[in-house]
Design a protein around this motif. Structure first.
Motif, PDB file in Angstrom:
ATOM      1  N   ASP A 419       0.826  -1.210   0.000  1.00 21.19           N
ATOM      2  CA  ASP A 419       0.000   0.000   0.000  1.00 21.19           C
ATOM      3  C   ASP A 419       0.866   1.269   0.000  1.00 21.19           C
ATOM      4  OD1 ASP A 419      -1.586   2.194   1.141  1.00 21.19           O
ATOM      5  OD2 ASP A 419      -3.170   0.657   1.163  1.00 21.19           O
ATOM      6  N   SER A 420       1.844   1.305   0.859  1.00 18.98           N
ATOM      7  CA  SER A 420       2.614   2.558   1.024  1.00 18.98           C
ATOM      8  C   SER A 420       3.459   2.878  -0.194  1.00 18.98           C
ATOM      9  CB  SER A 420       3.478   2.493   2.285  1.00 18.98           C
ATOM     10  OG  SER A 420       4.425   1.452   2.139  1.00 18.98           O
ATOM     11  N   ALA A 421       4.036   1.841  -0.820  1.00 17.32           N
ATOM     12  CA  ALA A 421       4.857   2.081  -2.009  1.00 17.32           C
ATOM     13  C   ALA A 421       3.998   2.667  -3.133  1.00 17.32           C
ATOM     14  CB  ALA A 421       5.501   0.782  -2.480  1.00 17.32           C
ATOM     15  N   ILE A 422       2.829   2.075  -3.331  1.00 14.62           N
ATOM     16  CA  ILE A 422       1.939   2.576  -4.396  1.00 14.62           C
ATOM     17  C   ILE A 422       1.434   3.975  -4.025  1.00 14.62           C
ATOM     18  CG2 ILE A 422      -0.211   2.144  -5.659  1.00 14.62           C
ATOM     19  CD1 ILE A 422       0.272  -0.858  -5.223  1.00 14.62           C
ATOM     20  N   ARG A 423       1.118   4.117  -2.752  1.00 12.60           N
ATOM     21  CA  ARG A 423       0.585   5.410  -2.295  1.00 12.60           C
ATOM     22  C   ARG A 423       1.599   6.527  -2.557  1.00 12.60           C
ATOM     23  NH1 ARG A 423      -3.798   6.730   0.789  1.00 12.60           N
ATOM     24  NH2 ARG A 423      -4.244   4.535   1.092  1.00 12.60           N
ATOM     25  N   THR A 424       2.852   6.286  -2.308  1.00 14.43           N
ATOM     26  CA  THR A 424       3.892   7.299  -2.554  1.00 14.43           C
ATOM     27  C   THR A 424       3.890   7.722  -4.013  1.00 14.43           C
ATOM     28  OG1 THR A 424       5.193   6.102  -0.915  1.00 14.43           O
ATOM     29  CG2 THR A 424       6.337   7.809  -2.184  1.00 14.43           C
ATOM     30  N   VAL A 425       3.873   6.736  -4.894  1.00 13.56           N
ATOM     31  CA  VAL A 425       3.883   7.032  -6.333  1.00 13.56           C
ATOM     32  C   VAL A 425       2.601   7.757  -6.740  1.00 13.56           C
ATOM     33  CG1 VAL A 425       4.001   6.050  -8.661  1.00 13.56           C
ATOM     34  CG2 VAL A 425       5.375   5.072  -6.822  1.00 13.56           C
ATOM     35  N   ALA A 426       1.466   7.279  -6.233  1.00 13.98           N
ATOM     36  CA  ALA A 426       0.172   7.861  -6.587  1.00 13.98           C
ATOM     37  C   ALA A 426       0.120   9.338  -6.148  1.00 13.98           C
ATOM     38  CB  ALA A 426      -0.960   7.069  -5.939  1.00 13.98           C
ATOM     39  N   GLU A 427       0.638   9.596  -4.978  1.00 15.43           N
ATOM     40  CA  GLU A 427       0.639  10.986  -4.490  1.00 15.43           C
ATOM     41  C   GLU A 427       1.490  11.852  -5.411  1.00 15.43           C
ATOM     42  OE1 GLU A 427       1.973  10.429  -0.467  1.00 15.43           O
ATOM     43  OE2 GLU A 427      -0.086  10.231   0.325  1.00 15.43           O
ATOM     44  N   LYS A 428       2.606  11.311  -5.815  1.00 19.71           N
ATOM     45  CA  LYS A 428       3.507  12.039  -6.714  1.00 19.71           C
ATOM     46  C   LYS A 428       2.783  12.360  -8.036  1.00 19.71           C
ATOM     47  CE  LYS A 428       7.590  10.912  -9.000  1.00 19.71           C
ATOM     48  NZ  LYS A 428       8.542   9.798  -9.175  1.00 19.71           N
ATOM     49  N   ILE A 429       2.067  11.400  -8.574  1.00 17.32           N
ATOM     50  CA  ILE A 429       1.358  11.598  -9.852  1.00 17.32           C
ATOM     51  C   ILE A 429       0.265  12.661  -9.691  1.00 17.32           C
ATOM     52  CG2 ILE A 429      -0.141  10.476 -11.576  1.00 17.32           C
ATOM     53  CD1 ILE A 429       2.694   9.444 -11.791  1.00 17.32           C
ATOM     54  N   VAL A 430      -0.492  12.544  -8.627  1.00 16.65           N
ATOM     55  CA  VAL A 430      -1.579  13.500  -8.408  1.00 16.65           C
ATOM     56  C   VAL A 430      -1.014  14.920  -8.289  1.00 16.65           C
ATOM     57  CG1 VAL A 430      -3.350  14.227  -6.742  1.00 16.65           C
ATOM     58  CG2 VAL A 430      -3.147  11.811  -7.391  1.00 16.65           C
ATOM     59  N   ALA A 431       0.106  15.032  -7.551  1.00 21.54           N
ATOM     60  CA  ALA A 431       0.719  16.345  -7.356  1.00 21.54           C
ATOM     61  C   ALA A 431       1.268  16.914  -8.654  1.00 21.54           C
ATOM     62  CB  ALA A 431       1.841  16.231  -6.316  1.00 21.54           C
ATOM     63  N   ASN A 433       0.161  16.474 -11.689  1.00 22.97           N
ATOM     64  CA  ASN A 433      -0.788  16.671 -12.791  1.00 22.97           C
ATOM     65  C   ASN A 433      -2.041  17.403 -12.332  1.00 22.97           C
ATOM     66  OD1 ASN A 433       0.548  15.001 -15.062  1.00 22.97           O
ATOM     67  ND2 ASN A 433       0.520  13.558 -13.330  1.00 22.97           N
ATOM     68  N   PRO A 434      -1.869  18.641 -11.927  1.00 24.03           N
ATOM     69  CA  PRO A 434      -3.020  19.399 -11.379  1.00 24.03           C
ATOM     70  C   PRO A 434      -4.167  19.534 -12.390  1.00 24.03           C
ATOM     71  CG  PRO A 434      -1.101  20.823 -11.761  1.00 24.03           C
ATOM     72  CD  PRO A 434      -0.652  19.449 -11.987  1.00 24.03           C
ATOM     73  N   LYS A 435      -3.810  19.706 -13.668  1.00 25.46           N
ATOM     74  CA  LYS A 435      -4.842  19.906 -14.700  1.00 25.46           C
ATOM     75  C   LYS A 435      -5.761  18.682 -14.791  1.00 25.46           C
ATOM     76  CE  LYS A 435      -3.986  22.185 -19.076  1.00 25.46           C
ATOM     77  NZ  LYS A 435      -2.902  22.040 -20.068  1.00 25.46           N
ATOM     78  N   ARG A 441     -12.000  15.909 -11.195  1.00 27.79           N
ATOM     79  CA  ARG A 441     -12.880  16.380 -10.121  1.00 27.79           C
ATOM     80  C   ARG A 441     -14.077  17.101 -10.698  1.00 27.79           C
ATOM     81  NH1 ARG A 441      -8.064  17.867  -5.906  1.00 27.79           N
ATOM     82  NH2 ARG A 441      -7.856  15.766  -5.090  1.00 27.79           N
ATOM     83  N   ALA A 442     -13.899  17.630 -11.929  1.00 26.72           N
ATOM     84  CA  ALA A 442     -15.021  18.283 -12.593  1.00 26.72           C
ATOM     85  C   ALA A 442     -16.016  17.244 -13.126  1.00 26.72           C
ATOM     86  CB  ALA A 442     -14.518  19.158 -13.739  1.00 26.72           C
ATOM     87  N   GLY A 443     -15.689  15.984 -13.009  1.00 28.17           N
ATOM     88  CA  GLY A 443     -16.688  14.964 -13.366  1.00 28.17           C
ATOM     89  C   GLY A 443     -16.231  13.953 -14.398  1.00 28.17           C
ATOM     90  N   LYS A 444     -15.091  14.162 -15.023  1.00 27.10           N
ATOM     91  CA  LYS A 444     -14.654  13.188 -16.019  1.00 27.10           C
ATOM     92  C   LYS A 444     -13.896  12.044 -15.324  1.00 27.10           C
ATOM     93  CE  LYS A 444     -12.978  12.648 -20.616  1.00 27.10           C
ATOM     94  NZ  LYS A 444     -11.976  13.004 -21.596  1.00 27.10           N
ATOM     95  N   GLU A 445     -14.703  11.155 -14.719  1.00 30.34           N
ATOM     96  CA  GLU A 445     -14.112  10.126 -13.872  1.00 30.34           C
ATOM     97  C   GLU A 445     -13.416   9.023 -14.661  1.00 30.34           C
ATOM     98  OE1 GLU A 445     -16.435   8.781 -10.618  1.00 30.34           O
ATOM     99  OE2 GLU A 445     -16.444  10.810  -9.730  1.00 30.34           O
ATOM    100  N   THR A 446     -13.660   8.997 -15.958  1.00 28.03           N
ATOM    101  CA  THR A 446     -12.988   7.975 -16.767  1.00 28.03           C
ATOM    102  C   THR A 446     -11.490   8.202 -16.806  1.00 28.03           C
ATOM    103  OG1 THR A 446     -13.513   9.310 -18.681  1.00 28.03           O
ATOM    104  CG2 THR A 446     -14.903   7.381 -18.313  1.00 28.03           C
TER     105      THR A 446
END
Lengths: 478, 528
Positions: A419-431, A433-435, A441-446
């Motif tokens: 969990d933690s290894a993936i979480r670290t990477v996932a957080e990095k990706i989210v940070a 790619n703000p756009k 978050r505007a609704g394009k969940e795909t």
């Protein structure tokens, strides 16, 4: 214009893949050998020597007879077929005539169009091959290597109705011969030779009209091609008011045309009589039982069973039963895997067949055994590796011969489910790619797929994708 | 009496007790050959001379050097106290259809005059393995096709040692001449219709045609493969038993050689004939032959002194305890020759196909580009009259449109002939015979030139012998007396499959029972 029906019968000579010749101890297969190197007094017809029957020939003949649903004669005879030719050193060929190994029989041909053509077998006998004659300038050269190579001659009734059916017969026969392990059935190497008797008749007639015989065709495509040419020629002749003569035609592969060899209005008299140098061939029940003890399930039966038992599409079942090795491979992988047979089929049809084609191996020669394949499938199912790792493992196992598990371990190909290894990477990706986060978050969940892909890429495919998606959703929906 | 006049079993005793050496035995045989054989047959024989007319001409080729070499080896082994084979030092001749590695095997035909086989026939190999020494190859009818030896391409042809103006019989005439003239104690012959027994009768020696399959045919140039039987030719029954013992038995190279165990022929040889049931059949005391013009079948009794000799033999055997059963019917005997004519020629024509000038043997020097022309010229130039006649007839009667009428019919006759024998030898049957006693031939030997050319009449010399070839049963011809004109008479014993030991045993009894009769001490003319 009249509608014509095509009537075709095929005469095949099948070279059995025994180690030694039919009546002596010379090596049977001379494909790679110099002329006149696999010869002895028996197969070159020196005076005083005698033939001694190779039992393996009988055994292979019996297997074929059984596969053709023929009646096997418990007592059969060898006969002499007398004629002069330089490559026939005794001046007679030892063959079987009126009481041969088997009588009757048939082969069912499922046609791609959906119907089945039943082809009857009118002749099935064992015999020795003659040598080869070659003209070199003024010289006539003879190679006796082929003398005494065991053959089964098998002749069909006039039951085939098109060049396609003739081709299909040869395809199915070749499949069967290899399936039974009795012939290499390679037409280019002369293991399977075919002469075609071709005639036409007005549709609706049940008469047989004058036929021509096409010889020297050395591939299934050429058989088809030659028959098509000949049918067209015969129709042209008849339409022009001419008759068809009983010619023997030679197929010229290079020119793609038929050449007349000779007129054949009368049958040659071979003065057949019982070969006094051999005893009658008595098949005891015990011997027959032994020969047939391991008689395999035949391709068409197996295909039907694969469709029924494993719910395979007909297409898959047909390909997987194309060769006995492959179908055995499939079946043992299915049993070891114990999951959806279609998944096994997919791996075979897409990847393993390609491996076989590229390497020239047969399925039983693969280092990637059915057990290893089953292991890979199970790891994918268990989420221990992803599908693409699974596919890349196929090559790796085949090259190294190591088990898939040990490769996954040593190369660290297992999915990261930490969990933690993936979480670290996932957080990095989210940070980073703000756009995209905005858009999501505007609704394009795909877009979740895209985020998962980024995580997977970052982790070089080793992340458990389900877990990655779950963590990403958690972060994005925060 | 010289060393070479001894029988093989006597020579073996002399050799083992070191009274003579193998070399002396071989030398003695070579001296006899030099004295009585005259020039060997050859393709370029030229004019026949007076000297030719007085000698035997049994041999086509004599391999003196090799024979002496082998004899010396045996003597050395004996001197060192090493074991030698049971037939060590015994000279033999082989009919020139027995292939022997690296020696010429001609079948007495021009077409094979230069043929050297790369292998040795099983029968020769087995004799050699037991220490017997091959002295050479003997002459015969071309490809064994004949009953007089006159048809050999290697002239002068063999002559009868009892009267050199007469034929030795055939086709194993060189074999029987060489044995009768004391050149060798053993000779290998082949019998397809009587080719061992008829010349044995004509030359006053013992000839055994074993059961079909008892002796391997491997390495023997074939006449009619379903009828050919190799067998021993010797001067007495004991030697025949010795020789048969050596050559009989299964052979992995001949699948028609039977897998039946070979009994110890010597063990039963002296057991007498007490209780043996021996038959006489009226069908074996007359010959039936077809009138060449009308096709009618005529009958003619056998020569009177031959009939008398057979009855005399029966009396002797009866005196010794055998039971003689007369009037045994053998109704199909008369069809033996016509059926043989057909079957043997079909097989012979096919067996001759391989001599085509392509691979070995004679090829026409004027071969042109045309393959067919090469075949025709080769075969026309190198086959003699007899092979040609057999090819013509064989091709005719096996042709698709005639085979039912001739070949298949002949096969049915063959089955009937077999049935005749099955019935008389049936242990539960009416006759329960151990053997049938018959004349070997209808006449004694005939003069050279008297019958040759009439191949139908010639064939009738085999009327009483051919039946055993059809049926596959064993037969043995034994000396049975000397006719008023001084020529040998042969009597024949026929028995059920694999009864060689019984026939030899009866033959030995006959030998004992007649040993003091005057004719026993008569010698062939060339030895007088």
């Amino acid at each position: 214009m009249t509608d014509y029906e095509v009537v075709i019968g095929l005469e095949t000579h099948i070279q059995l893949n025994t180690k030694t010749k039919i009546f002596c101890a010379c090596k049977a297969d001379s494909w790679d050998d110099e002329p006149n190197t696999n010869v002895c007094p028996v197969c070159t017809g020196l005076p005083g020597v005698l033939p001694v029957l190779n039992k393996a020939v009988v055994e292979k003949g019996v297997l074929l007879a059984k596969a053709m649903h023929s009646d096997i004669r418990m007592r059969s005879f060898f006969d002499r077929k007398n004629y002069f030719y330089p490559d026939l050193p005794k001046g007679y060929q030892i063959s079987q005539y009126d009481l041969s190994l088997a009588s009757g029989g048939y082969l069912d041909l499922p046609m791609p169009e959906g119907y089945t053509r039943r082809v009857t077998i009118t002749k099935l006998h064992m015999e020795e091959d003659a040598g080869k004659t070659k003209n070199a300038g003024n010289l006539r050269l003879i190679d006796f290597n082929r003398c005494g190579v065991p053959l089964v001659e098998m002749v069909t009734g006039p039951d085939l109705r098109s060049a396609n059916e003739a081709a299909q017969y040869l395809i199915r026969l070749r499949q069967l011969l290899r399936w039974l392990g009795i012939s290499e059935a390679d037409m280019e190497k002369g293991h399977l030779r075919c002469d075609a008797n071709v005639s036409i008749r007005p549709k609706g007639s049940d008469q047989l009209f004058t036929k021509t015989e096409i010889k020297n065709v050395n591939s299934i495509d050429n058989v088809k091609n030659a028959i098509e040419h000949e049918v067209e020629r015969q129709i042209r002749e008849v339409e022009a008011g001419n008759r068809v003569y009983a010619w023997t035609l030679d197929w010229d592969e290079e020119k793609n045309e038929l050449r007349k060899m000779r007129s054949k209005e009368t049958e040659a008299d071979y003065r057949y009589f019982r070969e006094p140098d051999l005893l009658p061939l008595d098949l005891t029940q015990a011997w027959l039982d032994k020969i047939l003890a391991d008689f395999p399930e035949l391709p068409l039966e197996r295909k039907a069973r694969f469709i029924f038992e494993y719910k395979l599409p007909e297409y898959d079942a047909d390909i997987l039963t194309g060769e006995r090795n492959l179908s055995d491979y499939f079946e043992s992988a299915v049993h070891l895997y114990a999951g959806d047979p279609k998944k096994v089929s997919n791996y075979l049809m897409n990847d393993i067949l390609r491996m076989l084609n590229e390497s020239g191996k047969t399925a039983d020669q693969l280092k990637l055994t059915p057990a290893f394949l089953a292991e890979i499938l199970k790891m994918v199912d268990a989420g221990q590796i992803n599908t693409s790792t699974g596919k890349s493992l196929l090559e790796k196992v085949e090259t190294s011969g190591k088990s898939p598990k040990s490769i996954v371990e040593s190369e660290g190909l297992g999915l990261v489910s930490d969990d933690s290894a993936i979480r670290t990477v996932a957080e990095k990706i989210v940070a980073a790619n703000p756009k995209e986060v905005e858009t999501f978050r505007a609704g394009k969940e795909t877009l979740i797929g895209w985020f998962t892909g980024q995580v997977m890429r970052e982790m070089r495919g080793k992340a458990d994708p389900k877990l990655a998606t779950q963590i990403l959703l958690e972060l994005l929906k925060k | 009496m010289q060393l070479c006049d001894h029988s093989a079993h006597e020579l073996l005793d002399l050799l083992r007790s070191k009274q003579v050496s193998a070399e002396e035995i071989v030398q003695s045989s070579l001296q006899r050959i030099a004295a009585v054989d005259g020039r060997s047959g050859s393709l370029e024989s030229g004019q026949e001379t007076d000297q030719d007319r007085g000698t035997v001409h049994a041999f086509i080729s004599v391999s003196a050097e090799q024979a002496l070499e082998q004899a010396k080896t045996i003597d050395q082994q004996l001197a060192r106290g090493e074991p030698v084979g049971p037939l060590a030092g015994i000279p033999f001749s082989a009919k020139d259809v027995f292939c022997v590695k690296d020696t010429y095997t001609t079948a007495a035909s021009k077409i094979l005059a230069n043929f050297k086989a790369p292998y040795t026939s099983t029968a020769v190999e087995r004799l050699q393995k037991q220490g017997a020494i091959m002295l050479g190859k003997v002459n015969m009818d071309e490809f064994t096709y004949g009953s007089s030896n006159e048809s050999t391409a290697f002239q002068p042809c063999p002559r009868n040692p009892w009267d050199t103006s007469r034929v030795p019989g055939g086709s194993s005439g060189g074999s029987t001449s060489s044995v009768a003239a004391g050149e060798v104690p053993f000779s290998l012959g082949t019998d397809t219709a009587g080719s061992i027994r008829q010349p044995a009768a004509f030359c006053g020696v013992v000839g055994v045609k074993p059961t079909y399959g008892r002796v391997s045919r491997y390495g023997i140039i074939a006449f009619a493969s379903s009828l050919d039987c190799p067998g021993p030719i010797t001067r007495n029954v004991t030697d025949a038993a010795l020789m048969l013992q050596a050559i009989a038995g299964a052979d992995p190279r001949d699948s028609t050689a039977a897998n039946v165990p070979v009994p110890d022929y010597l063990a039963t040889l002296e057991q007498g004939v007490k209780g043996k049931r021996i038959g006489l059949s009226p069908d074996y005391f007359q010959i039936s032959y077809m009138d060449a013009e009308s096709g009618e079948i005529h009958q003619k009794p056998v020569q009177e002194d031959i009939r008398a000799a057979v009855y005399h033999a029966a009396e002797v055997l009866q005196r010794m305890g055998a039971e003689i059963i007369e009037d045994v019917p053998m109704p199909n005997t008369r069809y033996g020759i016509p059926a043989f004519f057909v079957i043997s020629r079909v097989e012979a024509a096919s067996n001759l196909h391989r001599y085509d000038g392509v691979k070995y043997g004679y090829r026409t020097p004027s071969a042109e580009d045309d393959l067919r022309v090469m075949y025709r010229k080769t075969r026309n130039e190198a086959f003699g009259l007899q092979p040609k006649l057999r090819i013509l007839m064989g091709m005719y009667v096996s042709a698709a449109q005639y085979s039912e009428q001739y070949y298949n019919r002949a096969l049915k006759v063959r089955a009937l002939l077999r049935r005749d024998f099955d019935q008389i030898f049936d242990l539960q049957g009416k006759y329960r015979l151990d053997a049938l006693l018959t004349p070997t031939t209808p006449t004694t030997t005939f003069p050279i030139g008297a019958i040759y050319g009439d191949s139908v009449l010639m064939q009738y010399a085999d009327q009483f012998t051919v039946t055993a070839n059809h049926a596959g049963i064993p037969g043995i011809s034994l000396p049975g007396g000397i006719a008023a004109d001084g020529l040998p008479i042969g009597v024949q014993l026929l028995g059920p499959d694999y009864s060689e030991h019984t026939l030899l045993q009866i033959g030995r009894s006959l030998e004992i029972g007649t040993q003091d009769e005057a004719w026993r001490s008569q010698k062939p003319a060339v030895l007088r």
